[in-house]
Design an enzyme around this catalytic site. Structure first.
Site, PDB file in Angstrom:
ATOM      1  N   GLN C 219      40.959  46.753   6.780  1.00 24.70           N
ATOM      2  CA  GLN C 219      40.141  46.512   7.967  1.00 24.70           C
ATOM      3  C   GLN C 219      40.061  47.758   8.840  1.00 24.70           C
ATOM      4  OE1 GLN C 219      41.992  42.099   8.372  1.00 24.70           O
ATOM      5  NE2 GLN C 219      40.757  42.678  10.127  1.00 24.70           N
ATOM      6  N   ARG C 366      42.669  36.060  13.219  1.00 29.42           N
ATOM      7  CA  ARG C 366      41.365  35.861  13.886  1.00 29.42           C
ATOM      8  C   ARG C 366      41.572  35.762  15.394  1.00 29.42           C
ATOM      9  NH1 ARG C 366      36.468  33.063  10.967  1.00 29.42           N
ATOM     10  NH2 ARG C 366      34.847  33.865  12.298  1.00 29.42           N
ATOM     11  N   CYS C 367      42.191  36.785  15.930  1.00 32.15           N
ATOM     12  CA  CYS C 367      42.621  36.724  17.320  1.00 32.15           C
ATOM     13  C   CYS C 367      42.873  38.137  17.787  1.00 32.15           C
ATOM     14  CB  CYS C 367      43.900  35.888  17.364  1.00 32.15           C
ATOM     15  SG  CYS C 367      44.991  36.181  18.744  1.00 32.15           S
TER      16      CYS C 367
END
Lengths: 291, 179, 782
Positions: C219, C366-367
């Site tokens: 990522q 996801r935070c």
């Protein structure tokens, strides 16, 4: 996740299968749908030296109603049962169960016989076949025997089959008037094994009394369990609410669940009670509709 | 070293023959031997469905089958969905309805969808949700996948492909927020 | 003259460019990479959570035909590579030496000619262990009797850090004086992002050019390149990280993992490309987990329901290494966003991090760095307060919201909220769900003995890290970048410093450029993920792509417009100050028929440049955001409970989000769907759990549950739009809002349903047996 190496055989008839089993004994593993075996081999929890693939053997795929039985070849896939109109009309317990085993893709591959002989107490077919009082045809080189379902399961993942034996047929009594069954499965999500499952099958006589009852329990013991005392509560009763509740309580008493991520012992035991009640109520409705 | 066996399969209409170890998973055969990398791998326990292909038209998980078992069988992978250079309606629909994000589960989802529409051309939402419940997606929440399969069903029936309330903020949300 | 709709600019639901390859099965993920001469690597992992390593016997493995090498921690130590830095001022073993600290820890890497040889070799490595006492419970980490996990550290303690925010004394004073206080222990349980694609890499050492190319599930490829340069001592220009298509990230693919490092070492050693593909067990048992925050929340309020103070004490279980992927100066991430959407006098938050014998982390699932924990905490606490004082949960929220005229709003814990209109989102959600009718219905259902609940969450997010002087990863300031090049025929190539894992960057970033340049979105290609070509960026996580790289993209385009204006003036033969950018073209002021498009300017930039102006038309921007952005929204969940089994089902879920300017409504809605589904998973079923020996209970999808289409609710979404005042296009980021904001809505709904039976709180995941226990104890089961 790569399985250990093995020799692969794909026999073209059952005698050849039996000869291979005779030759290799415990070293051999029969490959049916593979939906439990292949993951176990990928984790190297199973490392058979010889794999005998029984896919494609027509005799093992027999699926028909004849001579007073419904014959289910061990290689009949879950999806075949789930998609069968005959089953939906006359064997709703089978149909109920087939629709909630694993997930739709696994059902396209997994087989009734493979699931049964895997003897996972969380497998759904064990309790269903107990409720139906199924019989298995078991063959070995030069011999054949009939094995009542009650004598199949010894303990978790262990059956009474000898390593040189192959289940070649499963049969349940053909449906008759006044019969009804249902399967109730509590699962955390599609694809999960049962937290608790309950299979019930009853017959109502002309006078409305219960003349036969079968209750099998999933995932609440070392094997699939028969709730015999619960069956006894129903026999001769009018399947009224009190009889069903009494049977449900007896079924819960027959269970011996263990706590795990799916729930505590007491939760699972109570779920046997709740699901038995629900399955029986649906069975009675179906039996009355079939009278 | 283990011996190899010959396997001959039809994949997307083409014949392939190769010598493989019996323990080679079908998904590895497709990916590594045939170079058909559209079929993916996401778990070890036959749960995720990223490896879904059609075996004689039936969707199965190709990580839970050995390549040697596919001998003499006909397989369809995502690479075989197009015909005569045209996208399959399900491919169009996944794009139109935003039925994919990272794309990893997409080939398996589409193949499951194709098989569903083959057997049930007008599936209900509940039927679609059940049919794809052996295919896990972490990005989309499935809603637009359901829309895509509904849309493909309509397209295959020769109808309009748009989905009411589908992707695109169609429920009254502000579309022109940037201006 | 074009319109935004024709160009595919802001606000258009442009179909995604990247889908062309994905729907054809032509996405290229790391495991799809196959190079000539490539070999395979498999890791040997520890079966024990805490054990001293005796001997490692490779001989059996090396005898297996096709096994090329077995690499151990001792081998790496010789090259000074047995440890690597984490993103949280800690170090992590690459391959274990001395002892193992968690089950699943990497001990050896086996390289083989085939997948089979590598796997057989790994299975044949024999390791002697001497088991050590295991520390599983973080609450016992600081006990005198606890085993010390990290012998490599100078301080012989399992305490990692203490962090606090706010004013302890004045907060304490508020609590002493308050009419009402509530207190609740709650857990954000250990869970795992579990993207469907596990981690993988292919490392390819080119000895001739002394260059290392690594395809990797990353990522943050640039950060990873720098880490490789620092760890391996390779010159950074001789390292190329390619993060191709990535099959979902959700935070899992932010850290550097041992498998990557071992693959690179193996390739260096063998001179051949080495592929490592993680299996699901490895993914769940060793790569970054999330959460594991054990929180005590307290609120102080007036009896009329005005919240005055918040006090939070937290124990954070980081596992064996503090591998939290977060900005360096924020050991507890942005946890002090926990005052949420509320205007209160003061707050105090403290966190203590500890080591345990579990996998290292924690990353943000996801935070945006512990924001889910914070949002869950405050939205649960507000419901508890409502229950305590007997006020409707909606009214209590309304009474305490920061009001629109208070923005920019300085929170007592130091954040400056850029914008918000919380009541608007709440009102919209209430209207969509039909709140008043639902309340009536609930009353009727309760009278009939049916159990239903309504849960509300009016969350505030904090994303877009971040201002570089405050936010850095390993010292690298958290800017992000875009480089734009317009070709002579008016077609555009743009490269961005962030990397997509399904968010649709190739489409949305092209839309930003279409809007800013007046060039159709179809004429714009956006590339990312290759460190040899893309400008340096910090990567995609924490919903930062649009807030940071999206801003860089707009600014880069505006830089191009500045130069283009000169060329436009030259071509139209007017003074530069007479040229204005209007309706996607340069126009001569007062002469609306005289205009020139960006495409024509591009041609002139290569064929007819004005004197003193360089040829070409390109720009780069490295954007350092002045502040974070603060998306918000209100979610309302309605659940029905099966009183026999304790199962709860979502009847309806309404989500109103405000992420500022919307670039692509279709993609935004898709992000919300996905985030809600992950929030649902966390609330209902996900837990990484361990037995007393530190063995993970089910490191596969049989036990770590991913909801299917059958369990997943249908989502009803809508939005309000409150643009960010400091972002060039007013966007705020949206990828994580739904996962951050929704867990409280689910839990609040179930707790509301069970509140008649005296329930105040149930920890996630809310499994049916937990609900059943409430019903059983209340004597209301079927």
């Amino acid at each position: 996740m790569i399985p250990a190496a093995f020799d692969y055989h794909h026999p073209s008839d059952i005698d050849e299968v039996l000869a291979l089993l005779d030759e290799h004994g415990w070293e051999a593993k029969i490959l049916a749908g593979g939906q439990s075996l292949i993951p176990a081999m990928r984790f190297r929890l199973a490392e058979p030296g010889t794999v005998v693939d029984v896919n494609g053997l027509a005799e093992l795929e027999r699926f028909e109603e004849s001579d007073g039985f419904l014959h289910i070849g061990p290689m009949v896939r879950h999806a075949t049962i789930a998609g069968s109109e005959l089953v939906r009309d006359r064997y709703p317990l089978l149909s109920d169960a087939a629709e909630v085993i694993a997930d739709p893709l696994v059902r396209n591959r997994g087989t009734v016989g493979g699931s049964l002989v895997h003897a996972d107490p969380a497998g759904d077919w064990g309790s269903v076949m107990l409720a139906y009082r199924a019989e298995l045809t078991v063959r070995r080189a030069g011999g054949e025997r009939t094995l009542p379902i009650d004598e199949l399961f010894l303990t978790t993942f262990v059956t009474s089959l000898e390593p040189n034996e192959l289940v070649t047929g499963i049969r349940i009594p053909a449906a008759s008037d006044g019969e009804g069954g249902a399967y109730e499965k509590l699962e955390r999500k599609v694809g999960d094994f049962a937290t608790v499952g309950v299979a019930t099958q009853i017959t109502l006589a002309d006078d409305g009394k219960v003349s036969a009852a079968g209750i099998g329990l999933t995932a609440v013991g070392a094997t699939s369990l028969r709730a015999a005392a619960a069956e006894g509560e129903l026999l001769g009763s009018g399947a009224e609410a009190a009889a069903i509740e009494a049977a449900a309580v007896k079924a819960a008493e027959a269970s011996s669940p263990t706590a795990d991520t799916r729930g505590s012992e007491e939760y699972k035991r109570d779920m046997v009670r709740v699901l038995t009640g629900r399955a029986l109520r649906r069975s009675v409705d179906r039996a009355r509709a079939a009278s | 070293m283990a011996t190899t066996m010959s396997v001959s399969v039809t994949v997307n209409g083409a014949e392939y023959t190769a010598d493989v170890e019996p323990r080679m998973l079908l998904v590895h055969f497709l990916r590594d031997e045939l170079g058909l990398t559209g079929t993916h791998i996401g778990c070890d326990t036959t749960h995720c469905g990223a490896c879904t292909i059609l075996l004689n038209g039936t969707p199965i998980k190709s990580c839970t089958m050995f390549a040697v078992q596919a001998d003499a069988q006909a397989l369809t992978t995502v690479e075989g969905l197009m015909s005569n250079g045209e996208l399959n309606p399900i491919q169009e629909a996944f794009k139109e309805e935003h039925g994919l994000q990272c794309g990893y589960c997409t080939p398996g989802m589409m193949l499951t969808g194709v098989a569903l529409l083959e057997s049930s051309p007008e599936p209900s939402e509940a039927e679609i949700r059940m049919a794809i419940s052996g295919n896990l997606c972490r990005c989309t929440g499935y809603q637009n996948i359901v829309h895509a399969i509904q849309s493909a069903a309509r397209a295959m029936a020769g109808n309009d492909t748009s989905v009411d309330g589908g992707a695109g903020g169609g429920n009254g949300a502000s579309e022109g927020g940037g201006e | 003259m074009s319109t935004s709709q024709e160009l595919g600019g802001l606000g258009c639901s442009v179909k995604r460019k990247e889908d062309a390859r994905f729907i054809r099965g032509q996405g290229r993920y790391v495991d799809d990479v196959k190079l000539p001469n490539m070999v395979y690597m498999e890791l040997v992992r520890s079966p024990f959570a805490h054990a001293r390593i005796g001997s490692i016997d490779n001989s059996g493995a090396l005898e297996i035909p096709g096994v090329l090498a077995v690499i151990t921690g001792e081998d790496l130590a010789e090259a000074n590579l047995s440890w690597m830095p984490t993103m949280s001022h800690d170090q992590q073993m690459v391959l274990a030496t001395g002892k193992v600290l968690f089950q699943g820890q990497e001990i050896a890497a086996v390289v083989g000619e085939t997948r089979f040889a590598a796997a057989d070799g790994a299975a044949a490595v024999r390791i002697d262990y001497e088991e050590l006492p295991v520390l599983v419970d973080p609450h016992k980490a600081l006990d005198a009797s606890a085993p010390i996990i990290r012998e490599d550290r100078e301080e012989k303690t399992n305490h990692i850090f203490h962090w606090e925010s706010g004013d302890r004394e004045s907060t304490d004073r508020i609590f002493e004086e308050a009419d009402v206080t509530i207190e609740q222990d709650m857990i954000c349980q250990r869970c795992h992002p579990a993207p469907i694609e596990c981690c993988a890499c292919v490392a390819d050492w080119d000895a001739t050019n002394e260059k290392m190319t690594i395809w990797m599930t990353s990522q943050a490829p640039h950060v990873h390149r720098t880490v490789f340069a620092l760890v391996a001592g390779l010159p950074e220009h001789k390292i190329r990280i390619i993060s191709p298509d990535v099959g979902g990230g959700f935070g899992n693919k932010v850290p550097v993992y041992p498998g990557y490092v071992c693959s690179a070492v193996a390739s260096l050693t063998l001179g051949r490309p080495v592929k490592w593909t993680e299996d699901r067990t490895g993914n769940l048992s060793s790569t970054g987990f999330a959460r594991d925050y054990h929180m005590r929340a307290e609120l102080a309020a007036t009896k009329e329901g005005k919240i005055r103070g918040l006090r939070v004490k937290t124990l954070a279980d980081h596992g064996a290494f503090n591998a939290a992927a977060q900005p360096s100066k924020f050991p507890a991430g942005l946890y002090n966003i926990c005052t949420g959407s509320y205007d209160l006098e003061n707050a105090f938050v403290e966190v203590d991090g500890v080591y345990t014998n579990k996998a290292p982390g924690g990353i943000a699932y996801r935070c945006s760095f512990r924001v889910t924990e914070a949002s869950y905490l405050i939205e649960r606490a507000v419901d508890l307060l409502a229950d305590e004082i007997g006020m409707d949960a909606v009214e209590l929220r309304r009474k305490n919201f920061i009001q629109p005229d208070q923005f920019p709003y300085e929170t007592s814990l130091g954040w400056s909220y850029d914008s918000g209109d919380y009541e608007a989102a709440l009102d919209k959600a209430l209207e969509m769900v039909g709140y008043d009718d639902l309340l009536r219905e609930q009353e009727e259902q309760r009278a009939r003995g049916e159990i239903m609940g309504i849960g509300i969450s009016s969350f505030t997010e904090i994303v877009g890290a971040g201002p570089g002087k405050t936010f850095d990863i390993l010292g690298l300031e958290m800017f992000d970048s875009c480089e734009v090049r317009i070709h002579p025929t008016g077609k555009v190539l743009a490269r961005i410093g962030v990397q997509t894992q399904g968010q649709g960057h190739e489409t949305t970033f092209a839309q930003i450029l279409a809007e800013e340049l007046g060039i159709p979105v179809d004429d714009i290609t956006v590339e990312h993920g290759d460190t040899d070509t893309a400008p340096y960026g910090l990567g995609t996580y924490a919903s930062r792509s649009t807030p940071v790289a999206g801003a860089a993209t707009a600014i880069a385009a505006r830089k191009i417009r500045e130069k283009a204006r000169k060329i436009a003036a030259h071509v139209m033969e007017v003074a530069e100050e007479d040229v204005e950018w209007k309706e996607y073209e340069f126009r001569v002021k007062g002469a609306p028929d005289r205009s020139i498009s960006m495409g024509d300017i591009a041609f002139a930039a290569y064929t007819n440049t004005p004197e003193g102006v360089e040829a070409g038309l390109e720009a780069v921007n490295y954007y350092d955001p002045p502040n974070l952005t603060f998306p918000f929204g209100t979610y309302i969940c309605v659940v029905d409970i099966d009183r026999g089994t304790g199962e709860w089902k979502v009847r309806r879920f309404v989500a109103v989000d405000d992420c500022g300017t919307v670039i692509n409504p279709m993609i935004v809605e898709g992000q919300i769907h996905g985030g809600l589904t992950e929030g649902f998973a966390i609330s209902a079923m996900q837990l990484i759990d361990f037995d007393e020996n530190g063995s993970m209970i089910g490191s596969n999808f049989m036990e770590y549950l991913i909801p299917t289409a059958v369990e997943t609710p249908t989502w009803e979404t809508d939005r309000t739009v409150t643009p960010s005042p400091h972002h060039p296009i007013g966007a705020k980021g949206v990828g994580e809002s739904a996962c951050v904001g929704s867990p409280a809505a689910f839990v609040n709904a179930v707790v509301d349903a069970l509140s008649p039976y005296g329930v105040r709180h149930i920890d996630m995941p809310i499994t049916s047996d937990k609900v059943w226990k409430v019903l059983r104890d209340a004597g209301v089961t079927e």
